[in-house]
Design a protein around this motif. Sequence first.
Motif, PDB file in Angstrom:
ATOM      1  N   MET A 128       1.070  -1.138   0.129  1.00 59.38           N
ATOM      2  CA  MET A 128       0.076  -0.062  -0.148  1.00 59.38           C
ATOM      3  C   MET A 128       0.861   1.142   0.005  1.00 59.38           C
ATOM      4  O   MET A 128       1.795   1.391   0.737  1.00 59.38           O
ATOM      5  CB  MET A 128      -0.617  -0.095   1.215  1.00 59.38           C
ATOM      6  CG  MET A 128      -1.948   1.209   1.379  1.00 59.38           C
ATOM      7  SD  MET A 128      -3.237   1.060   2.556  1.00 59.38           S
ATOM      8  CE  MET A 128      -4.214  -0.033   1.712  1.00 59.38           C
ATOM      9  N   GLY A 181     -15.310   4.950  -1.520  1.00 65.47           N
ATOM     10  CA  GLY A 181     -13.807   4.795  -1.533  1.00 65.47           C
ATOM     11  C   GLY A 181     -13.360   5.190  -0.023  1.00 65.47           C
ATOM     12  O   GLY A 181     -12.223   5.258   0.431  1.00 65.47           O
ATOM     13  N   LEU A 184     -10.765   2.670   1.580  1.00 67.81           N
ATOM     14  CA  LEU A 184      -9.455   2.403   0.926  1.00 67.81           C
ATOM     15  C   LEU A 184      -8.653   3.673   1.284  1.00 67.81           C
ATOM     16  O   LEU A 184      -7.454   3.874   1.823  1.00 67.81           O
ATOM     17  CB  LEU A 184      -9.393   2.468  -0.543  1.00 67.81           C
ATOM     18  CG  LEU A 184      -8.165   3.048  -1.440  1.00 67.81           C
ATOM     19  CD1 LEU A 184      -7.169   1.612  -0.894  1.00 67.81           C
ATOM     20  CD2 LEU A 184      -8.481   2.841  -2.649  1.00 67.81           C
ATOM     21  N   GLU A 189      -7.740   3.514   4.826  1.00 71.84           N
ATOM     22  CA  GLU A 189      -6.348   2.667   5.137  1.00 71.84           C
ATOM     23  C   GLU A 189      -5.146   3.329   4.892  1.00 71.84           C
ATOM     24  O   GLU A 189      -4.054   3.154   5.417  1.00 71.84           O
ATOM     25  CB  GLU A 189      -6.551   1.351   3.943  1.00 71.84           C
ATOM     26  CG  GLU A 189      -7.709   0.402   4.435  1.00 71.84           C
ATOM     27  CD  GLU A 189      -8.065  -0.572   3.568  1.00 71.84           C
ATOM     28  OE1 GLU A 189      -7.342  -0.620   2.304  1.00 71.84           O
ATOM     29  OE2 GLU A 189      -9.071  -1.382   3.653  1.00 71.84           O
ATOM     30  N   ARG A 190      -5.318   4.446   3.615  1.00 73.06           N
ATOM     31  CA  ARG A 190      -4.113   5.042   3.232  1.00 73.06           C
ATOM     32  C   ARG A 190      -3.813   6.038   4.386  1.00 73.06           C
ATOM     33  O   ARG A 190      -2.683   6.190   4.766  1.00 73.06           O
ATOM     34  CB  ARG A 190      -4.558   5.752   2.179  1.00 73.06           C
ATOM     35  CG  ARG A 190      -4.412   4.704   0.831  1.00 73.06           C
ATOM     36  CD  ARG A 190      -4.340   5.546  -0.455  1.00 73.06           C
ATOM     37  NE  ARG A 190      -4.611   4.730  -1.439  1.00 73.06           N
ATOM     38  CZ  ARG A 190      -4.934   4.692  -2.766  1.00 73.06           C
ATOM     39  NH1 ARG A 190      -5.996   5.745  -2.759  1.00 73.06           N
ATOM     40  NH2 ARG A 190      -4.747   3.673  -3.639  1.00 73.06           N
ATOM     41  N   HIS A 249     -10.713  -6.590   0.630  1.00 66.75           N
ATOM     42  CA  HIS A 249     -10.061  -5.706   1.487  1.00 66.75           C
ATOM     43  C   HIS A 249      -8.839  -6.230   2.135  1.00 66.75           C
ATOM     44  O   HIS A 249      -7.984  -5.730   2.290  1.00 66.75           O
ATOM     45  CB  HIS A 249     -11.173  -5.327   2.630  1.00 66.75           C
ATOM     46  CG  HIS A 249     -12.218  -4.332   2.455  1.00 66.75           C
ATOM     47  ND1 HIS A 249     -12.485  -3.439   3.264  1.00 66.75           N
ATOM     48  CD2 HIS A 249     -13.048  -4.470   1.061  1.00 66.75           C
ATOM     49  CE1 HIS A 249     -13.482  -2.729   2.707  1.00 66.75           C
ATOM     50  NE2 HIS A 249     -13.655  -3.158   1.566  1.00 66.75           N
ATOM     51  N   ARG A 287      -6.124  -6.206  -0.553  1.00 66.69           N
ATOM     52  CA  ARG A 287      -5.755  -4.597  -0.805  1.00 66.69           C
ATOM     53  C   ARG A 287      -4.848  -4.225   0.512  1.00 66.69           C
ATOM     54  O   ARG A 287      -3.926  -3.409   0.100  1.00 66.69           O
ATOM     55  CB  ARG A 287      -6.928  -3.822  -0.831  1.00 66.69           C
ATOM     56  CG  ARG A 287      -6.505  -2.631  -1.230  1.00 66.69           C
ATOM     57  CD  ARG A 287      -7.918  -1.612  -1.373  1.00 66.69           C
ATOM     58  NE  ARG A 287      -8.446  -1.397  -0.038  1.00 66.69           N
ATOM     59  CZ  ARG A 287     -10.015  -1.339   0.240  1.00 66.69           C
ATOM     60  NH1 ARG A 287     -10.639  -1.190  -0.833  1.00 66.69           N
ATOM     61  NH2 ARG A 287     -10.466  -1.037   1.375  1.00 66.69           N
ATOM     62  N   ARG A 288      -5.109  -4.592   1.673  1.00 59.99           N
ATOM     63  CA  ARG A 288      -4.229  -4.046   2.731  1.00 59.99           C
ATOM     64  C   ARG A 288      -3.013  -4.755   2.650  1.00 59.99           C
ATOM     65  O   ARG A 288      -1.947  -4.054   3.118  1.00 59.99           O
ATOM     66  CB  ARG A 288      -5.214  -4.514   4.079  1.00 59.99           C
ATOM     67  CG  ARG A 288      -6.210  -3.466   4.419  1.00 59.99           C
ATOM     68  CD  ARG A 288      -6.546  -3.786   5.855  1.00 59.99           C
ATOM     69  NE  ARG A 288      -7.006  -5.139   6.236  1.00 59.99           N
ATOM     70  CZ  ARG A 288      -7.946  -5.546   6.265  1.00 59.99           C
ATOM     71  NH1 ARG A 288      -9.121  -5.123   5.657  1.00 59.99           N
ATOM     72  NH2 ARG A 288      -7.994  -7.015   6.741  1.00 59.99           N
TER      73      ARG A 288
END
Length: 178
Positions: A1, A24, A27, A30-31, A60, A63-64
């Motif tokens: 990421m 969104g 996401l 998370e960022r 999810h 993606r993480r």
Amino acid sequence: MEKSSPDPVHEPGIDLVLGHASSGKSLWAERLAFGMDWPLTYVATARVADEEMRAKVARHVERRGPDWQLIEEETDLAGRCAAMPVQSTVLVDCATMWLTNLMMDGADWQSPAEAWLAAMQDAPARFVVVSNDVGGGVTPDNALARAFQRAQGELNQRLAQAADRAFLVTAGLAQRLR
């Protein structure tokens, strides 16, 4: 990421990330959390009851990536958040699923919400809380859905009051509210 977050904060506190479904917000949250450079914990509140939800959870997780410790907690967010270590970043995804779980169980949500807010405010960690903004649509046509919409709105107001910063995410773009 990738580490692309607005003004990372390196002190205990609460960030609230609001948005509609599929906006969104997860996401983006998370960022935000990833950019804080502290150990990462992901507290998942969803009950996985069907294949669609299982696939969403898998997306999810993929993606993480491997940098996150996963804790699954459907109802006791106060207990989980109170136990977080110093200088850790905790992403709670999401308040909406947590509220849904309590309401579907027929449980009171207000006392657990106050305990959860107090636990986050007292813990030595940074919390990023994701929550759905459900008040922008039409008024639901049944009593349970209307009660949920009111409760979610009230919970979001309480979270926003407790938060140091609050963001609204639309189409993956965040607007700082506080």
